[in-house]
Every structure is written in structure tokens, then in C-alpha cells.
Scaffold this active site. Structure first.
Site, PDB file in Angstrom:
ATOM      1  N   HIS A   5       0.820  -1.223   0.000  1.00  0.00           N
ATOM      2  CA  HIS A   5       0.000   0.000   0.000  1.00  0.00           C
ATOM      3  C   HIS A   5       0.857   1.278   0.000  1.00  0.00           C
ATOM      4  O   HIS A   5       0.744   2.093  -0.918  1.00  0.00           O
ATOM      5  CB  HIS A   5      -1.002  -0.037   1.158  1.00  0.00           C
ATOM      6  CG  HIS A   5      -1.658   1.273   1.447  1.00  0.00           C
ATOM      7  ND1 HIS A   5      -2.443   1.920   0.524  1.00  0.00           N
ATOM      8  CD2 HIS A   5      -1.622   2.070   2.540  1.00  0.00           C
ATOM      9  CE1 HIS A   5      -2.870   3.061   1.053  1.00  0.00           C
ATOM     10  NE2 HIS A   5      -2.387   3.175   2.271  1.00  0.00           N
TER      11      HIS A   5
ATOM     12  N   HIS B  16       3.682   6.867   5.564  1.00  0.00           N
ATOM     13  CA  HIS B  16       2.486   7.520   6.096  1.00  0.00           C
ATOM     14  C   HIS B  16       1.689   6.675   7.089  1.00  0.00           C
ATOM     15  O   HIS B  16       0.988   7.218   7.932  1.00  0.00           O
ATOM     16  CB  HIS B  16       1.591   8.050   4.967  1.00  0.00           C
ATOM     17  CG  HIS B  16       0.707   7.017   4.340  1.00  0.00           C
ATOM     18  ND1 HIS B  16       1.121   6.233   3.292  1.00  0.00           N
ATOM     19  CD2 HIS B  16      -0.561   6.641   4.622  1.00  0.00           C
ATOM     20  CE1 HIS B  16       0.122   5.421   2.956  1.00  0.00           C
ATOM     21  NE2 HIS B  16      -0.903   5.645   3.744  1.00  0.00           N
TER      22      HIS B  16
ATOM     23  N   GLU C 206       0.942   5.011  12.889  1.00  0.00           N
ATOM     24  CA  GLU C 206      -0.407   4.609  13.260  1.00  0.00           C
ATOM     25  C   GLU C 206      -0.509   3.083  13.388  1.00  0.00           C
ATOM     26  O   GLU C 206      -1.160   2.581  14.281  1.00  0.00           O
ATOM     27  CB  GLU C 206      -1.392   5.126  12.194  1.00  0.00           C
ATOM     28  CG  GLU C 206      -2.852   4.914  12.497  1.00  0.00           C
ATOM     29  CD  GLU C 206      -3.359   5.731  13.682  1.00  0.00           C
ATOM     30  OE1 GLU C 206      -2.583   6.559  14.225  1.00  0.00           O
ATOM     31  OE2 GLU C 206      -4.515   5.518  14.079  1.00  0.00           O
ATOM     32  N   ASP C 207       0.157   2.370  12.515  1.00  0.00           N
ATOM     33  CA  ASP C 207      -0.095   0.926  12.400  1.00  0.00           C
ATOM     34  C   ASP C 207       1.055   0.027  12.848  1.00  0.00           C
ATOM     35  O   ASP C 207       0.950  -1.183  12.753  1.00  0.00           O
ATOM     36  CB  ASP C 207      -0.445   0.574  10.939  1.00  0.00           C
ATOM     37  CG  ASP C 207      -1.745   1.225  10.497  1.00  0.00           C
ATOM     38  OD1 ASP C 207      -2.534   1.602  11.374  1.00  0.00           O
ATOM     39  OD2 ASP C 207      -1.966   1.361   9.278  1.00  0.00           O
TER      40      ASP C 207
ATOM     41  N   ASP D  96      -3.185   8.397  -1.032  1.00  0.00           N
ATOM     42  CA  ASP D  96      -3.577   7.320  -0.118  1.00  0.00           C
ATOM     43  C   ASP D  96      -5.008   6.877  -0.427  1.00  0.00           C
ATOM     44  O   ASP D  96      -5.308   5.701  -0.587  1.00  0.00           O
ATOM     45  CB  ASP D  96      -3.462   7.856   1.321  1.00  0.00           C
ATOM     46  CG  ASP D  96      -3.941   6.877   2.370  1.00  0.00           C
ATOM     47  OD1 ASP D  96      -3.626   5.683   2.255  1.00  0.00           O
ATOM     48  OD2 ASP D  96      -4.618   7.320   3.326  1.00  0.00           O
TER      49      ASP D  96
END
Ligand code: MN
Length: 497
Positions: free
Chosen positions: A50, A74, A78-79, A142
Site C-alpha cells: 500500500h 504515512h 499509526e499501524d 492514499d
């Protein structure tokens, strides 16, 4: 899905692949692989495919190395277990700030039942909250890749994301003049939101386009010959199919009769200079009879998002109707990539201090995005730019001293920094302010002198028992509106005693 390699991303660069650029992209590429190790997407692919795809889109639309690196990173904070601080240590504050900006935008979600309302506000919010226009561009890339891979999600999520894309992200792409991204976002959303009409229009368009292709090609050959004869340079000429969604909108206006759409097949002629555009228009009209009232000169009168081109509809080969678009290379790039086009073909000429120019201008109100984009464009033209320096110049500084908060209904309230729930209450209505007894921020009780943060939902509790504002409020309110109302009410009360 094909596997995207580092090579693919570098090959997609529209900017010169300088060593510095290649280096930062390679570093972020490898960092992303490590960070997302073991993670999978719903499709079963490695998660890192991604950010790779996002980076490739950013390279294609002409962004620089730092933006592409931020695109690769990016989703890292967060992940994954890696924090923003780690990213900053490794890549510096500029890239980290972009990553942080994209993460924050991702947290704004549709809430409550007032969806219609919210979508409009969300759009404003995204533009306003991103302190750096590159953050918005990464977010668009995105979203584009998420739309391209939406099939792997449950149906209700597909609908929600498609709707948000159609109503929030496609308009943002449009406002930034990024026509190519807008069209892709719209067509992909349309496919999920209205599959029946999507298939109907797509099939019709393909069939119809094939029929027209033959005479489109004849027209291209004829025009190229004519231009050569007249000594007008052209860069390229190509046939173009209309986007499915915009064709659908046009067909709706014409009782879904595709034969009444004139610009289904169009030719685009790209020439070096503005003067060549008008000369070419003359040549086209000499060769093919123009349709009255169908000449649009967006060069002298650009569209509000900056789009420039000349459009004319003519009776082409076999007397069949054909649209011809004429524009310069620069206009063509800008029409496709909009604001991003300014990163391509950077000029190193007159380097003025953009900050000086920027602060001389009056800051536009947040609701006037069009003005805002226009100003941005003006500055870009005035200032002249070299790549990375100009990039920094694109920070949306005029929103710096503002915060945006929401009512539970989704209304957006624009306030100065450090504003409190009392400021918020008076911004809604003086009665709400006068009777305020308490406040909730994002559902939690907060004191009345609480400092509201950007993006919070504020709820003001009121009571009829509270007859007057509290004089102490004057010590912490930030807005003139609140001050004026509080003083007025207190004075009224003293006078009546
Ligand atoms: Mn993402």
C-alpha cells in the site's frame, strides 16, 4: 496487483532523479518494509504494497523526494510499533511533520447522523487542518490507492468510503486543480455508489468511443498535417475518452441519450506557447466548421480552480461532431496534476522571500477555499521557485492561529487559538453563551476555561437557571464576540438594579 519495486517508484519520478532524491526514497522504502513486516492487507498482500503504491502515485504526479518518502512512511506511526519520534530521528522534522499530518487527517471520521452536513465541513476541515499542502496531496494518493483496492472490504465499508471519496476527496482534488486524480476518484466511487448506472454508462461509452475512434484518428492526422503546413508547432495530439462519471452527469441532463453528448470523443492539441493556442484554434476552424456558441476560452477566463484551455466543438470528418481542446504543455500539466504540477519544471529564477510576500497579503477566511487556492497559485507565479524551497513555501500559514471545532450537529466553528468553551458557546449564539453551565469536549466534561483543540466536538450544557454570564469568564475568553456579550449582559443587569 503487480508488485511495486523501488525501481518502479524511481522510474515513475517526473522530477529529475537526483542522488539526494533517490537516497531519501530508498531509505524510506527500506524503512517501510521493516516497519510493516508481517502485516497484511485485507487482500492478503503484504501491507507494505500500500505505501509503495502511494509513493508511486506521488512520483507520477511530480512530487519531490521528501513527499514521496513521507508517502512511504504515512502509515508507520499509526499501524506499527515504530513511533513518530523514531521517524523524526531517522528522517528529520520535515518528513515527520508530513507523516504526522497524514495520520491526523486519518483520524477525522464521519460522526453522527448529520452526514450531509458533515461531509461539507470535513472538506473544509481537511484543507484547513493540514498545515502543509503536501499532506493533503499524500492523503489524496492514499485515498486513490484505497479506492483502487476497495473490493476487498465489506459492502457497508465500501459504500461509506466511496461516499466520502465522492463528496470530500474528489472535490478537494478538483479544488487543487488535480483533474487526473479527481476523475479517477470519481469513477472509482461511482462504481460502488451506483453500480448499475456505472456499468450502463461504461458500456455505452466504450461502444460509442470505438465507433468514433476511427474519425477521431482521421481528424488527428488531418489537423497535424494542417498545422505543419501553417508552421505551427505542436507537441502532441491525442484522442481522449470522457470520464465515466462526468459522462453520466451529462447524460442525466439529456434524458440519458448518449447521442446528445458532443464531447464524448475529443482531441487534445498540445502546443508550446499561448499564442500557438489561438493560432491552432484558427486552423481548426478553417478546417472544420465550428458549432455556434460552443467555443470556450478558459485561457483568458480560467475556471475558478485555475483550469486553462480552449475548447471548441466542430463538425469534423464526415460532418460528425467533435470536441477539440487546445492548451500549452504547462496548462496540460496543471490540468492533470494541478497544484502538484508546480513541483515539476521548477524554475530557479528570481528567488524572492515568499514569506514576505505572504504576510503582506490579507489572510483569507477559511470558507473561501477558492480564493485561497487562487492566492496560492498567484504566489507561486509571482515568486518563482526551486524545488524544495518552494515546497516549504506552500505551508498554509494563514490557518496557523485558528482552530476548528465542531458542534454535535457537525457545524464547524472557526476560533482563534486558545479559545475556550465559552468562546465556542458565544460563537454559536449569545443565548447559548449567556446560559452556559458546563461543556463536553469529545464527550468528556471539561472546565469552561478549557483550551479547545483543533477538530474537537464541543457540546455546551445550558440551563435556564443561569440568568447571567459569570464576570470571571472575562479573564479567559479569547474572542471579541464573547467579551462584548458578557459585558453587555452584566451592564444590563447592573442598570436594572
Ligand atoms: Mn494509508
Amino acid at each position: 496487483m503487480e508488485k511495486i519495486t523501488l525501481e518502479d517508484i524511481l522510474k515513475a519520478l517526473r522530477n529529475p532523479p537526483t542522488e539526494a532524491r533517490k537516497e531519501v526514497i530508498a531509505k524510506a522504502y527500506n524503512f517501510a518494509i521493516e516497519a510493516h513486516k508481517g502485516q497484511k492487507r485485507r487482500s492478503g498482500e503484504d501491507y507494505v504494497t500500500h505505501p509503495f503504491a502511494v509513493a508511486k502515485i506521488l512520483a507520477q504526479i511530480g512530487m519531490g523526494g521528501k513527499t514521496i518518502a513521507a508517502g512511504l512512511l504515512h502509515d508507520v506511526p499509526e499501524d506499527t510499533a515504530i513511533t513518530l519520534a523514531d521517524v523524526e530521528k531517522k528522517f528529520g522534522s520535515e518528513i515527520a511533520a508530513m507523516v504526522d499530518g497524514v495520520t491526523k487527517l486519518g483520524k477525522i471520521k464521519l460522526r453522527g447522523s448529520h452526514e450531509e452536513y458533515f461531509l461539507e465541513n470535513l472538506r473544509k476541515m481537511i484543507l484547513a487542518m493540514a498545515s502543509d499542502i503536501r499532506v493533503v496531496i499524500i492523503k489524496l494518493a492514499d485515498r486513490l490507492h484505497n479506492m483502487q483496492t476497495l473490493d476487498f472490504n465489506p459492502a457497508d465499508k465500501q459504500l461509506r468510503i466511496a461516499r466520502e471519496t465522492m463528496e470530500v476527496f474528489a472535490p478537494i482534488a478538483n479544488r487543487l486543480g488535480m483533474g487526473e486524480i479527481k476523475v479517477q476518484l470519481q469513477d472509482l466511487s461511482f462504481k460502488y455508489l451506483d453500480p448499475e448506472n456505472f456499468t450502463l454508462v461504461k458500456d455505452l461509452a466504450e461502444k460509442n468511443y470505438k465507433e468514433r475512434e476511427k474519425y477521431v484518428n482521421i481528424a488527428i492526422a488531418e489537423l497535424e498535417e494542417e498545422m505543419k503546413k501553417e508552421g505551427v508547432q505542436f507537441i502532441k495530439t491525442d484522442g481522449r475518452a470522457k470520464s465515466i462519471y462526468s459522462l453520466f452527469l451529462k447524460m442525466q441532463k439529456h434524458e440519458m441519450d448518449i447521442d446528445r453528448i458532443y464531447d464524448l470523443a475529443a482531441i487534445r492539441v498540445i502546443v508550446p506557447e499561448v499564442a500557438d493556442c489561438y493560432e491552432t484554434l484558427g486552423i481548426v476552424h478553417k478546417k472544420y466548421r465550428p458549432m455556434i456558441g460552443r467555443i470556450k476560452d478558459y485561457i483568458s477566463l480560467p475556471k475558478p480552480n485555475g483550469y486553462q484551455s480552449i475548447h471548441t466543438t466542430v463538425f469534423g470528418p464526415d460532418g460528425k461532431i467533435l470536441e477539440v481542446q487546445i492548451r500549452t504543455v504547462k496548462m496540460d500539466n496543471e490540468a492533470e496534476f494541478g497544484i502538484a504540477a508546480h513541483w515539476i519544471y521548477s524554475e530557479n529564477k528570481k528567488k524572492k522571500n515568499w514569506r514576505e510576500l505572504l504576510f503582506k497579503k490579507k489572510a483569507p477566511q477559511p470558507e473561501k477555499e477558492l480564493e485561497w487556492v487562487k492566492q496560492l497559485r498567484e504566489w507561486q507565479n509571482e515568486i518563482g521557485r526551486d524545488d524544495e524551497e518552494f515546497v516549504q513555501g506552500l505551508r498554509i500559514d494563514f490557518f496557523k492561529n485558528h482552530i476548528f471545532a465542531f458542534t454535535p450537529q457537525g457545524d464547524i466553528i472557526d476560533l482563534p487559538e486558545e479559545s475556550t468553551p465559552i468562546d465556542f458557546a458565544y460563537a454559536i449564539h449569545s443565548e447559548v453563551g449567556n446560559h452556559a453551565t458546563g461543556a463536553k469536549a469529545d464527550g468528556k466534561m471539561v472546565p469552561l476555561d478549557y483550551q479547545i483543540r483543533n477538530g474537537q466536538v464541543l457540546e455546551i450544557l445550558t440551563s435556564k437557571d443561569r440568568k447571567l454570564p459569570n464576570a470571571d469568564w472575562l479573564k479567559f475568553v479569547k474572542t471579541a464576540v464573547a467579551k462584548t456579550h458578557i459585558k453587555r449582559e452584566l451592564k444590563k443587569d447592573t442598570l436594572s438594579k
